[in-house]
Write an enzyme that holds these catalytic residues in place. Structure first.
Site, PDB file in Angstrom:
ATOM      1  N   HIS A 102       0.837  -1.208   0.000  1.00 20.27           N
ATOM      2  CA  HIS A 102       0.000   0.000   0.000  1.00 20.27           C
ATOM      3  C   HIS A 102       0.871   1.256   0.000  1.00 20.27           C
ATOM      4  CE1 HIS A 102       1.187  -0.274   4.174  1.00 20.27           C
ATOM      5  NE2 HIS A 102       0.784   0.974   4.357  1.00 20.27           N
ATOM      6  N   HIS A 249       4.807   0.129   0.384  1.00 25.17           N
ATOM      7  CA  HIS A 249       5.495  -0.699   1.364  1.00 25.17           C
ATOM      8  C   HIS A 249       4.583  -1.785   1.892  1.00 25.17           C
ATOM      9  CE1 HIS A 249       3.686   2.619   3.619  1.00 25.17           C
ATOM     10  NE2 HIS A 249       3.689   1.858   4.690  1.00 25.17           N
ATOM     11  N   ARG A 264       4.906   6.349  14.374  1.00 21.98           N
ATOM     12  CA  ARG A 264       5.031   6.923  13.025  1.00 21.98           C
ATOM     13  C   ARG A 264       4.485   8.336  13.018  1.00 21.98           C
ATOM     14  NH1 ARG A 264       1.476   4.557   8.180  1.00 21.98           N
ATOM     15  NH2 ARG A 264       0.469   6.584   8.254  1.00 21.98           N
TER      16      ARG A 264
HETATM   17  C1  SIN Z   1       2.944   1.198   7.996  1.00 23.54           C
HETATM   18  O1  SIN Z   1       3.213   2.352   8.298  1.00 23.54           O
HETATM   19  O2  SIN Z   1       2.236   0.915   7.036  1.00 23.54           O
HETATM   20  C2  SIN Z   1       3.576   0.080   8.821  1.00 23.54           C
HETATM   21  C3  SIN Z   1       4.988  -0.153   8.426  1.00 23.54           C
HETATM   22  C4  SIN Z   1       5.693  -1.115   9.356  1.00 23.54           C
HETATM   23  O3  SIN Z   1       5.155  -1.435  10.415  1.00 23.54           O
HETATM   24  O4  SIN Z   1       6.793  -1.526   9.031  1.00 23.54           O
END
Ligand code: SIN
Length: 276
Positions: A102, A249, A264
């Site tokens: 996504h 990712h 994040r």
């Molecule tokens: C995300 O922000 O989509 C999760 C990425 C992760 O946990 O590595």
């Protein structure tokens, strides 16, 4: 670019680099900031090791690149810091953030420019994150396929992703949806990137439903091509900064029932556009 303030070590020829020689907890001078921005533009996702950031320092680093946005669906777990999205998995988890390919919140009319994830706790093994270059995905397409896609737009919807997802009452809540070009031009690099993703994209607007479904299935498989990717093996106190305008990712959930925990921040972007 010749870097002077930082060291940049590429992970692959296509995407990803580790940035060394910078402490993100300290205010950055203009040159260091510019070089980090350049390293992001050049490599699409950059990684930093051994960082020790308070929540305020994490937010301050993100704000150097733009306004921080609050996630449209996830509840704010740190009351005083709604801009922090807590990424957490443990033995009670039913799903984890980003377990499919996504682009963050592409359902928003102005999807995020970038996301900065800082990991505090990791499983003994596993929990890597895969990143794929949507420049490489675009560039590998044939000329006739590029021509077809360059005229198209697609719907991105948060409803099927977010409804009921976070275990909080969401009756009456309206989740974002948007229509974006299938190929977008990056506002900084000027390069073209494929901009549909398995997580959010539901329909190519100008095509009949069966045509749209078939083309999207092809593009989702195309995105997964190993040559477009790098894979990041986290350590405690690693930071990853990815550019959502040209990267998808996928967070590997191969460590259940172990714990993985991080914070994040997400940086506001602009309206995607296509320029020939
Ligand atoms: C995300 O922000 O989509 C999760 C990425 C992760 O946990 O590595």
């Amino acid at each position: 670019m010749a870097y002077q303030a930082i060291r940049v070590e590429k992970l692959t020829p296509v995407i990803g680099a580790e940035v060394r020689g910078v402490d993100l907890a300290q205010p950055l001078d203009e040159r260091t900031f510019k070089e980090i921005h350049e390293a992001l533009t050049e490599n699409q996702v950059i990684f930093f090791r051994d960082q020790h950031l308070t929540v305020e320092q994490h937010k301050a680093f993100g704000r150097l690149f733009g306004e921080l946005v609050v996630h449209p669906a996830a509840p704010a777990e740190l009351q005083a810091h709604p801009e922090i999205l807590v990424i957490h998995a443990d033995e009670t988890s039913k799903h984890v953030a980003g377990e499919n390919w996504h682009t963050d919140v592409s359902c928003d009319p102005t999807p995020p420019m970038g996301s900065i994830l800082y990991m505090h706790e990791l499983p003994p093994v596993g929990g890597d994150t895969l990143f794929a270059s949507m420049y490489a995905a675009y560039e590998a397409l044939s000329t006739p396929m590029k021509r077809l896609l360059e005229g198209l737009t697609a719907r991105h919807d948060g409803e099927h992703v977010y409804r009921g997802r976070y275990g909080v009452k969401d009756e009456g809540k309206v989740f974002p949806k948007a229509e974006h070009p299938v190929i977008r031009t990056h506002p900084v690099s000027g390069r073209k990137a494929l901009y549909v993703n398995y997580g959010f994209t539901t329909r190519i607007v100008q095509l009949a439903r069966p045509e749209s479904d078939a083309l999207l299935q092809f593009l989702y498989r195309h995105v997964e091509t190993p040559e477009f990717q790098c894979r990041f093996r986290w350590q405690v106190n690693s930071v990853a900064f990815w550019d959502n305008r040209c990267v998808q990712h996928h967070a590997m959930w191969d460590y259940y029932p172990q714990r993985r925990h991080g914070h994040r921040v997400t940086i506001k972007g602009d309206t995607p556009f296509y320029r020939a």
